[in-house]
Design an enzyme around this catalytic site. Structure first.
Site, short mmCIF file in Angstrom:
data_model
loop_
_atom_site.label_atom_id
_atom_site.label_comp_id
_atom_site.label_asym_id
_atom_site.label_seq_id
_atom_site.Cartn_x
_atom_site.Cartn_y
_atom_site.Cartn_z
N GLN A 1 0.87 -1.22 -0.07
CA GLN A 1 -0.08 -0.09 0.16
C GLN A 1 0.86 1.19 0.04
O GLN A 1 1.92 1.17 0.73
CB GLN A 1 -0.79 0.01 1.17
CG GLN A 1 -2.01 0.99 1.36
CD GLN A 1 -2.57 1.11 2.76
OE1 GLN A 1 -2.30 1.67 3.70
NE2 GLN A 1 -3.71 0.32 2.76
N TYR B 1 -6.52 10.46 4.79
CA TYR B 1 -5.26 10.71 3.64
C TYR B 1 -5.62 11.68 2.50
O TYR B 1 -6.97 12.06 2.52
CB TYR B 1 -4.82 9.47 3.30
CG TYR B 1 -4.18 8.49 4.16
CD1 TYR B 1 -2.78 8.26 3.65
CD2 TYR B 1 -4.60 7.89 5.27
CE1 TYR B 1 -2.09 7.37 4.65
CE2 TYR B 1 -3.98 7.17 6.06
CZ TYR B 1 -2.53 7.04 5.71
OH TYR B 1 -1.93 6.08 6.55
N CYS C 1 -10.21 -4.76 22.38
CA CYS C 1 -9.90 -3.54 23.36
C CYS C 1 -9.25 -2.27 22.83
O CYS C 1 -9.25 -1.23 23.63
CB CYS C 1 -8.78 -4.18 24.48
SG CYS C 1 -7.31 -4.83 23.70
N CYS D 1 -4.05 -1.79 20.58
CA CYS D 1 -3.04 -1.67 19.43
C CYS D 1 -3.36 -0.41 19.03
O CYS D 1 -2.22 0.23 18.81
CB CYS D 1 -3.25 -2.53 18.54
SG CYS D 1 -5.16 -2.86 18.24
#
Length: 691
Positions: A107, A185, A374, A377
């Site tokens: 990407q 973006y 959760c 991360c």
């Protein structure tokens, strides 16, 4: 029904040009902050992606590589593709993925308005220059800088940057490239009327003008890479939160323009603006936090919040469409069978268990390590730190935490069946040690059931994590002695080589006058009262029952405003209690992620809860709590019940009792240093690999 029949569509190959995906499970690009500071692929990148490829995923889209290292990146630890010098490290990345028979796409993108001035000391780029008041309306924080409006020559230069970046991806040996035109973006900021106020050919007047930048990027890439190299694009299927957001109907009309510009597939995500219930639409289950918000929340479980956006695009194009958004293998199969998408992307679930695809293929669904949603991360990512996972301690440490047979088989005793103890036992047993786990409670899981009761099960599935550990321990032959407290006296009987103490922290016991009163409920007492009904009924039934009956007064003061106190407040407010939170320090929500903290405190205020930080606690009385506010004002807060909800403290008592009696003794989890579940599991993994 065989597992291959159950997941027939999911496990079918998918062909895009000359590239064959081995199944329809896709790993989407997710920045992990593992790259080197200068933009090169890091060793942790290589280890993560190789492990992922080994796990059987159909195709990997590696994380966003910036086409402009200076202005196109949103933080440190990002891969870069704006110079030929990066090709060798990118080639190494493609090679470790190909080693395991997995196609690799890279990407590429430009962060545009998401670039932070602190990283480059340069002004971010955007379609239009919006002032600080407008930015405050658009974004949920004040971290976004006023942007420079791009000129047409500058747009043309960025188009060339994308084309050159894609060419480098091809030279590095990747099988394809994906253009990032989603989220916040740069390319999406032109598509979105939220940020695009221009009146030229790239302006907001028509869909064609809004899509022009993305279309020209695709065409320029095609000229560079040729007709046979696959080029995909990731877009927002819709935006939410403000009146001028891009709609699903508009995106469905833009999609054919992208196909005409030679895109080979469309990967459909979403984005949100403003301080509202759509803040985390990219993580759709969070629409239920702290409670269900808006009509989209009804789609969380089926068909998936973002899936209808992909389905709407699929109706208008002939190229493959990838759906994403808290999907799983079962839901993914249903989506594919119903023609709503051609492939499904699993992000966090593959971070929690990179072997998920192989386990689906082999019919071992019970062995899949669950993602508990959760967002640990994300919280870590937002701090620009290397991403870690609550459930998977080996994420980002694959080389260090590879399961290898122990040099010497040892007799290991684990004391405590909470997350840290279970992970230590799992890893030690997987390495060949003889492991016995003791817990004085008759059920594995430690405080996970109580945490599940307090947090609720709408988002975080903590019982699934406990069940995963229970299953793995049984399969690995770990002997469990439940309902039996391990004491130093058992050392002579069991003669272990190693004892891992994972008994949890000791409850906080603040020295407050009046703590002995009957209207005081400590965390220790709460656990004592809840553990038997929790064991008999489970957290789901208990959660429902406590909405009708709860032996706590109508007016509650909670002493402690960390995560423990705020989540206790959420639990009580949902059960009709009037709550006041008193925190001695100046900070509420210690250990909570910033976004969850903002969402929860906003919600608590709307529900009438009061939060007082920096208060001195004087005395608990029969009428409530006496405090001195940080302004020096004496105040009595009326309460029927005073709840102590403070973080636990380290507990090394058992370690001292074992000293000198066992060759190796370790403290693991909260008894060593109280933290969250993520750190507890990480501690267990560390010790399990060390012995």
């Amino acid at each position: 029904m065989s597992n291959n029949a159950k997941f027939k569509k999911l496990l079918e190959p998918l062909q895009i040009k000359q590239v064959k995906f081995r199944n329809r499970i896709i790993k989407p690009g997710q920045i992990l902050n593992y790259a080197e500071k200068d933009g090169y692929v890091g060793q942790r990148n290589l280890d993560f992606y190789e492990n992922l490829a080994r796990g059987g995923v159909g195709m990997i889209i590696t994380e966003d590589a910036s086409v402009d290292f200076t202005l196109g990146s949103s933080g440190v630890g990002r891969i870069c593709v704006d110079d030929d010098k990066f090709i060798p490290s990118l080639a190494e990345l493609a090679s470790v993925i190909h080693k395991h028979g997995c196609p690799a796409f890279n990407q590429i993108g430009h962060s545009g308005p998401g670039h932070h001035r602190k990283h480059s000391r340069l002004q971010p780029l955007a379609p239009s220059s919006l002032n600080e008041d407008e930015l405050q309306r658009i974004y949920t924080s004040n971290k976004y800088d006023v942007c420079k409006e791009l000129t047409i020559p500058e747009i043309e230069d960025i188009i060339e940057q994308f084309a050159k970046g894609a060419e480098r991806v091809k030279k590095a040996g990747f099988d394809g490239v994906e253009v990032h035109a989603a989220h916040g973006y740069l390319l999406n900021s032109f598509i979105s009327r939220v940020l695009n106020k221009r009146q030229d050919k790239y302006g907001c007047q028509t869909l064609e003008n809004r899509a022009r930048f993305a279309v020209e990027v695709l065409r320029a890439i095609r000229e560079r890479v040729g007709p046979d190299f696959p080029v995909g694009i990731r877009i927002n299927g819709a935006e939410y939160g403000l009146p001028e957001c891009t709609t699903s109907e508009e995106t469905a009309q833009i999609a054919p323009m992208l196909e005409a510009a030679t895109a080979d597939y469309i990967h459909v995500s979403a984005f949100s603006y403003g301080r509202n219930g759509y803040i985390l639409v990219q993580s759709p289950e969070q629409l239920l936090y702290p409670e269900s918000q808006g009509p989209l929340a009804n789609l969380v479980n089926k068909p998936g919040v973002l899936v209808p956006l992909a389905a709407a695009i699929k109706k208008n194009v002939s190229i493959p469409v990838i759906a994403v958004g808290r999907l799983d293998p079962v839901l993914g199969e249903w989506i594919l069978r119903n023609g709503m998408a051609d492939a499904i992307a699993l992000g966090r679930r593959l971070m929690a268990d990179p072997e998920l695809p192989n386990k689906v293929i082999e019919g071992r669904l019970e062995d899949i390590r669950p993602c508990t949603a959760c967002l640990s991360c994300r919280d870590i990512f937002m701090k620009n730190e290397p991403v870690a996972c609550r459930a998977n301690a080996s994420l980002g440490r694959e080389r260090e935490y590879e399961i290898k047979p122990a040099n010497k088989k040892k007799k290991v005793v684990v004391v405590g069946g909470g997350p840290s103890g279970m992970e230590a036992a799992r890893v030690a047993a997987a390495r060949g040690h003889d492991v016995t786990l003791y817990d004085r409670e008759p059920k594995l899981g430690g405080l996970l059931d109580l945490a599940a009761l307090i947090k609720g099960l709408e988002i975080e599935d903590l019982p699934a994590l406990a069940m995963y550990f229970k299953t793995q321990l049984a399969k690995l032959g770990v002997k469990t002695s439940l309902g039996e407290e391990f004491t130093p006296a058992l050392i002579e009987e069991t003669k272990p080589d190693v004892v891992i103490v994972a008994t949890g922290g000791k409850p906080a016991a603040p020295k407050i006058p009046g703590m002995e009163r009957r209207n005081v409920l400590t965390s220790e007492e709460l656990h004592r009262r809840a553990k038997t009904p929790l064991r008999l009924l489970g957290p789901r039934a208990m959660g429902k029952l406590t909405k009708f009956w709860l032996p706590i007064g109508k007016k509650v003061v909670i002493i402690g405003g960390s995560m423990h106190g705020l989540e206790t407040a959420e639990f009580l407010v949902k059960r009709g209690r009037k709550v006041t939170i008193v925190e001695p320090s100046d900070k509420l929500g210690a250990s909570m992620g910033e976004l969850h903290l903002t969402m929860l405190t906003d919600w608590l205020r709307k529900k009438g809860a009061s939060m007082l930080a920096g208060a001195s606690i004087e005395e608990i009385t029969g009428k409530g709590l006496n405090i001195t506010t940080k302004e020096g004002k004496k105040q009595t807060i009326a309460a029927d019940t005073v709840v102590i909800a403070m973080p636990p403290e380290p507990n090394s008592r058992f370690l001292l009792e074992l000293k000198g009696k066992v060759p190796e003794v370790y403290l693991s989890g909260d008894c060593r240093e109280p933290h969250l579940i993520l750190e507890a599991i990480a501690d267990g993994a560390r010790i399990g690999h060390a012995i």
